[in-house]
Every structure is written in structure tokens, then in C-alpha cells.
Write a protein that holds these residues in place. Sequence first.
Motif, PDB file in Angstrom:
ATOM      1  N   HIS A 117       0.815  -1.220   0.000  1.00  0.00           N
ATOM      2  CA  HIS A 117       0.000   0.000   0.000  1.00  0.00           C
ATOM      3  C   HIS A 117       0.856   1.280   0.000  1.00  0.00           C
ATOM      4  O   HIS A 117       0.554   2.246  -0.704  1.00  0.00           O
ATOM      5  CB  HIS A 117      -0.922  -0.029   1.219  1.00  0.00           C
ATOM      6  CG  HIS A 117      -1.852   1.129   1.310  1.00  0.00           C
ATOM      7  ND1 HIS A 117      -3.004   1.218   0.551  1.00  0.00           N
ATOM      8  CD2 HIS A 117      -1.805   2.262   2.056  1.00  0.00           C
ATOM      9  CE1 HIS A 117      -3.625   2.360   0.841  1.00  0.00           C
ATOM     10  NE2 HIS A 117      -2.915   3.012   1.745  1.00  0.00           N
ATOM     11  N   GLY A 143      -3.295   7.683   7.682  1.00  0.00           N
ATOM     12  CA  GLY A 143      -4.001   7.345   8.915  1.00  0.00           C
ATOM     13  C   GLY A 143      -3.293   6.250   9.687  1.00  0.00           C
ATOM     14  O   GLY A 143      -3.383   6.174  10.909  1.00  0.00           O
ATOM     15  N   GLY A 144      -2.575   5.388   8.974  1.00  0.00           N
ATOM     16  CA  GLY A 144      -1.940   4.254   9.634  1.00  0.00           C
ATOM     17  C   GLY A 144      -0.417   4.337   9.660  1.00  0.00           C
ATOM     18  O   GLY A 144       0.230   3.572  10.374  1.00  0.00           O
ATOM     19  N   GLY A 169      -1.839  10.980  10.906  1.00  0.00           N
ATOM     20  CA  GLY A 169      -3.279  11.001  10.590  1.00  0.00           C
ATOM     21  C   GLY A 169      -4.112  10.521  11.768  1.00  0.00           C
ATOM     22  O   GLY A 169      -5.197  11.047  12.052  1.00  0.00           O
ATOM     23  N   GLU A 170      -3.567   9.543  12.472  1.00  0.00           N
ATOM     24  CA  GLU A 170      -4.235   9.008  13.651  1.00  0.00           C
ATOM     25  C   GLU A 170      -4.332  10.102  14.725  1.00  0.00           C
ATOM     26  O   GLU A 170      -5.357  10.237  15.398  1.00  0.00           O
ATOM     27  CB  GLU A 170      -3.358   7.852  14.144  1.00  0.00           C
ATOM     28  CG  GLU A 170      -3.969   6.878  15.074  1.00  0.00           C
ATOM     29  CD  GLU A 170      -2.938   5.769  15.405  1.00  0.00           C
ATOM     30  OE1 GLU A 170      -1.895   5.639  14.716  1.00  0.00           O
ATOM     31  OE2 GLU A 170      -3.195   5.047  16.378  1.00  0.00           O
ATOM     32  N   TYR A 172      -4.396  13.328  14.163  1.00  0.00           N
ATOM     33  CA  TYR A 172      -5.437  14.238  13.680  1.00  0.00           C
ATOM     34  C   TYR A 172      -6.824  13.691  14.032  1.00  0.00           C
ATOM     35  O   TYR A 172      -7.698  14.412  14.522  1.00  0.00           O
ATOM     36  CB  TYR A 172      -5.344  14.398  12.161  1.00  0.00           C
ATOM     37  CG  TYR A 172      -4.550  15.590  11.704  1.00  0.00           C
ATOM     38  CD1 TYR A 172      -3.203  15.482  11.379  1.00  0.00           C
ATOM     39  CD2 TYR A 172      -5.160  16.849  11.579  1.00  0.00           C
ATOM     40  CE1 TYR A 172      -2.475  16.575  10.942  1.00  0.00           C
ATOM     41  CE2 TYR A 172      -4.436  17.950  11.149  1.00  0.00           C
ATOM     42  CZ  TYR A 172      -3.099  17.811  10.836  1.00  0.00           C
ATOM     43  OH  TYR A 172      -2.385  18.903  10.412  1.00  0.00           O
ATOM     44  N   ASP A 173      -7.028  12.404  13.751  1.00  0.00           N
ATOM     45  CA  ASP A 173      -8.347  11.807  13.972  1.00  0.00           C
ATOM     46  C   ASP A 173      -8.712  11.811  15.459  1.00  0.00           C
ATOM     47  O   ASP A 173      -9.846  12.113  15.834  1.00  0.00           O
ATOM     48  CB  ASP A 173      -8.392  10.380  13.402  1.00  0.00           C
ATOM     49  CG  ASP A 173      -8.309  10.371  11.866  1.00  0.00           C
ATOM     50  OD1 ASP A 173      -8.653  11.404  11.248  1.00  0.00           O
ATOM     51  OD2 ASP A 173      -7.898   9.353  11.286  1.00  0.00           O
ATOM     52  N   GLY A 185     -10.921  13.140  10.996  1.00  0.00           N
ATOM     53  CA  GLY A 185     -10.522  14.359  11.674  1.00  0.00           C
ATOM     54  C   GLY A 185      -9.617  15.274  10.879  1.00  0.00           C
ATOM     55  O   GLY A 185      -9.623  16.489  11.083  1.00  0.00           O
ATOM     56  N   GLY A 186      -8.816  14.703   9.981  1.00  0.00           N
ATOM     57  CA  GLY A 186      -7.829  15.504   9.258  1.00  0.00           C
ATOM     58  C   GLY A 186      -8.439  16.690   8.523  1.00  0.00           C
ATOM     59  O   GLY A 186      -8.070  17.851   8.772  1.00  0.00           O
ATOM     60  N   PRO A 187      -9.390  16.426   7.637  1.00  0.00           N
ATOM     61  CA  PRO A 187      -9.977  17.542   6.885  1.00  0.00           C
ATOM     62  C   PRO A 187     -10.674  18.549   7.806  1.00  0.00           C
ATOM     63  O   PRO A 187     -10.630  19.756   7.556  1.00  0.00           O
ATOM     64  CB  PRO A 187     -10.994  16.861   5.963  1.00  0.00           C
ATOM     65  CG  PRO A 187     -10.554  15.436   5.876  1.00  0.00           C
ATOM     66  CD  PRO A 187      -9.869  15.125   7.174  1.00  0.00           C
ATOM     67  N   ASP A 190      -8.008  20.706   9.555  1.00  0.00           N
ATOM     68  CA  ASP A 190      -7.427  21.551   8.508  1.00  0.00           C
ATOM     69  C   ASP A 190      -8.325  22.781   8.275  1.00  0.00           C
ATOM     70  O   ASP A 190      -7.854  23.924   8.205  1.00  0.00           O
ATOM     71  CB  ASP A 190      -7.325  20.695   7.228  1.00  0.00           C
ATOM     72  CG  ASP A 190      -6.406  21.298   6.179  1.00  0.00           C
ATOM     73  OD1 ASP A 190      -5.843  22.377   6.425  1.00  0.00           O
ATOM     74  OD2 ASP A 190      -6.257  20.683   5.104  1.00  0.00           O
ATOM     75  N   ALA A 298      -2.872  15.720   1.884  1.00  0.00           N
ATOM     76  CA  ALA A 298      -3.944  16.618   1.451  1.00  0.00           C
ATOM     77  C   ALA A 298      -3.981  17.879   2.307  1.00  0.00           C
ATOM     78  O   ALA A 298      -4.629  18.871   1.944  1.00  0.00           O
ATOM     79  CB  ALA A 298      -5.294  15.897   1.537  1.00  0.00           C
ATOM     80  N   ASN A 299      -3.290  17.854   3.436  1.00  0.00           N
ATOM     81  CA  ASN A 299      -3.355  18.976   4.383  1.00  0.00           C
ATOM     82  C   ASN A 299      -2.806  20.276   3.782  1.00  0.00           C
ATOM     83  O   ASN A 299      -1.692  20.311   3.256  1.00  0.00           O
ATOM     84  CB  ASN A 299      -2.573  18.606   5.651  1.00  0.00           C
ATOM     85  CG  ASN A 299      -2.692  19.664   6.712  1.00  0.00           C
ATOM     86  OD1 ASN A 299      -1.835  20.516   6.839  1.00  0.00           O
ATOM     87  ND2 ASN A 299      -3.782  19.631   7.462  1.00  0.00           N
ATOM     88  N   SER A 325      -4.088  11.701  -3.180  1.00  0.00           N
ATOM     89  CA  SER A 325      -3.500  11.759  -1.837  1.00  0.00           C
ATOM     90  C   SER A 325      -4.115  10.690  -0.952  1.00  0.00           C
ATOM     91  O   SER A 325      -3.423   9.907  -0.322  1.00  0.00           O
ATOM     92  CB  SER A 325      -3.775  13.109  -1.174  1.00  0.00           C
ATOM     93  OG  SER A 325      -3.041  14.117  -1.766  1.00  0.00           O
ATOM     94  N   THR A 326      -5.432  10.709  -0.875  1.00  0.00           N
ATOM     95  CA  THR A 326      -6.109   9.705  -0.043  1.00  0.00           C
ATOM     96  C   THR A 326      -6.202   8.405  -0.846  1.00  0.00           C
ATOM     97  O   THR A 326      -5.870   8.367  -2.032  1.00  0.00           O
ATOM     98  CB  THR A 326      -7.506  10.214   0.370  1.00  0.00           C
ATOM     99  OG1 THR A 326      -8.136  10.753  -0.775  1.00  0.00           O
ATOM    100  CG2 THR A 326      -7.397  11.304   1.420  1.00  0.00           C
ATOM    101  N   ASP A 327      -6.634   7.341  -0.161  1.00  0.00           N
ATOM    102  CA  ASP A 327      -6.555   6.016  -0.774  1.00  0.00           C
ATOM    103  C   ASP A 327      -7.295   5.930  -2.109  1.00  0.00           C
ATOM    104  O   ASP A 327      -8.417   6.413  -2.241  1.00  0.00           O
ATOM    105  CB  ASP A 327      -7.087   4.970   0.213  1.00  0.00           C
ATOM    106  CG  ASP A 327      -6.106   4.737   1.339  1.00  0.00           C
ATOM    107  OD1 ASP A 327      -4.972   5.245   1.249  1.00  0.00           O
ATOM    108  OD2 ASP A 327      -6.480   4.036   2.296  1.00  0.00           O
TER     109      ASP A 327
END
Length: 358
Positions: A117, A143-144, A169-170, A172-173, A185-187, A190, A298-299, A325-327
Motif C-alpha cells: 500500500h 491514517g496508519g 493522521g491518527e 489528527y483523527d 478528523g484531518g480535513p 485543517d 492533502a493537508n 493523496s487519499t486512498d
Amino acid sequence: MLMLGIESSCDETAASVVAEVDDPSRPWQIRSNVVASQVEIHREWGGVVPELASRQHIRDICGVVERALSDARVTLGDIGAVAVTEGPGLVGSLLVGLSFAKSLAVSLEVPLVPVHHLAGHIESLFLEHGPLPLPAVVLVVSGGHTSLYEVPTPGVYHLIGRTRDDAAGEAYDKVAKLLGLGYPGGPAIDRVAREGNDRAIDFPIARMTHRDRNEPDRPGRLDFSFSGIKTSVLRYVRQAAGRRPQDTGSETSLSRQEIADICASFQRAVVEALLDRTFEAASRIGARSVGIAGGVSANSRLRADSQARGAHMGLPVFAPPLALSTDNAAMIAAAGLRRFHMGVRAGWDLNADASLRL
Ligand code: KG4
Ligand code: ZN
């Protein structure tokens, strides 16, 4: 050659057709890029519920692959190979995409290419920008995962730093949940951070300057740690709210401005920590470019600050467009093309590996 990419490692079911074309400056062309997000399903629970995720992948995968083919105006018979995420991720989720890809490759009698990944996230940069000046330092921040890779030549990734605890990312979440800003939480952080003062609170970020006793061969200075800042945000919120501690509480009595200040200050600390290590790594190895990939790329602040630092150091900085950026599966198809030409093929006994290393 058309590569069908399939990605199902977390809470997005994705399929994409990427073509290889005769243009050295942009050898890979995205013909389709379909993502079915499960965010609405998991929002209710405040995070990804693995069992719900795998069940939803099963519901979505056929339609997502059909849509990727029709968007690309091709049929299954046109596909030259299938690339699939082998790991890391949620094992039940990975298995859906992997089993589907395997069955498809067997029945079409085409090669199956296993993809890590994070290699997909790294290749999203090459997919968008063509060949990067090498060696490059790539920060993969999702996130991971929060990892730094050196890319000396195309398709080779050396791990040179990683988080010792939480991924960025975690963090942020978790902070967003604590502030009642919802999932993901990230977006949200932001967005809210734009209205805040990023110097309002001095959240500490651990500097991993000592050697890691568990991994004595690797100097620790390029590693990250984000669990401390999460705890200090928690402590700050409890104090500011002047209430008894609540372990899982997401309701706060903070004002809108206070929340914006916390978000902006948290974001400044995280982005500084990420970029300090990334650019330190770049000067250590004499990198000719810097890449930033993964969901957190993406931030908006990470993007702006990385460009500013790159300009200051005379280093070009690359980030994927938001859709990459995201999956997504276009990055998996791209990494699959890279690996296909390196001769990598999966056997029919390929299994998902939840903690696959790169
Ligand atoms: O790469 P990704 O889509 O999935 C994983 O492989 O984990 O990354 C998802 C992560 C989430 O933690 C999400 O909050 C974060 O990326 N993210 C952001 C932003 N957009 C997504 N973090 C900060 N700012 C953003 N704008
Ligand atoms: Zn990812």
C-alpha cells in the motif's frame, strides 16, 4: 498495456485503469479512478469498524470494478495485468480486494502483481509528476503510517524513519474526536485551523534524538512520535474546560475560537515535526527532490509549508493532487506497472498480510 488496480486495505473500495504510454516524461496515464468511500458508514462509530468495512467491500467491489472499466471505455479482455494491494491494512478488507483480483487474473489468464500500500502512495508522485529527480526523500503520511523513505532509483524504497507510536493522521483523527469535530478528523482540523492562531498554545513535540534501544542499528533522529502531543491536547482541553477528566468525552465546553486556536497550534506542531525530519533527511542523503504522499498530504498547511521550505533549500517538492493523496487504486495500478516491469508476479497462493513491511 493496461493495468487494472484494485485497493481495499481500509475503508475505501477502489479500482482504476492505468495505461502505459510511450512518453518518457509521463509514462502512466490514468484512464479511470473510481473510489467508493465508506466514510458515512463509519462516521456514526467515530472510526473505522473492521467488520463493517469488509462487508461493505464485498457489496461494492463488483460495481466499482465495472465502473472503472466503463469509465476507461475498455472491457475485461483489454486488461493486460491486475495489481492489488497485498498489505498492510485490515485483513478482512484486504482479503476482499485480493480474492477478487486473484479470481479475475486467473479467469482472464493475465499476471497478478502484488503491491504494498505505501509503495502505491509513493508511486502516486511518479504517476502525477513523471520521473522525479533522484535520489528523493518521500514522506508517506497517512491514517496508519508516518514513514520516511529514500528512493535512490525507481521502484526502490529504503525506510529511513518512521513513527514510534501513532501515525500523524491518527493523531489528527483522535484530536478531532476529542474536540467534537467528527470523523475523519484531518480535513475537519485543517478547515477549522484556518480561523485559529497557530501560536496560541505551545504543544510540545517529542524530538527523537536518542538511539532506539530496540533498534540500535538505526540512529533515531529521523523518527517521529505523535502520541505525546495527543495527550497534551487532551490535558489542555480538560484544563481549559475546567471539568473533571472524561476519558472518551468528545463534548467540550470550549468556545469556537478556543477550538480553532487548538487546531491551528496542533497543526503547526505536527507539520513542523514532519517537515523538520523530512528536510533533515533530504540534506543527509543529498536528495535532489522531496515527495509528500498519503492521506495527510492533502493537508493545506503541510502542502504550503513544504513548498516554502523546498524553495528555501532549493529543492523541488512534489505532492499528489487531492484525488491521489487519499486512498485510491490508480496509485496501486502505477506501483503494479513498476513491479510488473521488475518481473514481480504473485503466485495463486498469494495471501493478504495485515502488517506487510516495505
Ligand atoms: O492514506 P489515507 O487515505 O488512508 C490510510 O492509508 O490511512 O489517509 C487517511 C488519513 C486520515 O487519518 C485523515 O484524517 C487524513 O488522512 N487526512 C488529513 C487530511 N485529509 C485526510 N489529515 C490532515 N489534513 C487533511 N486535509
Ligand atoms: Zn493509504
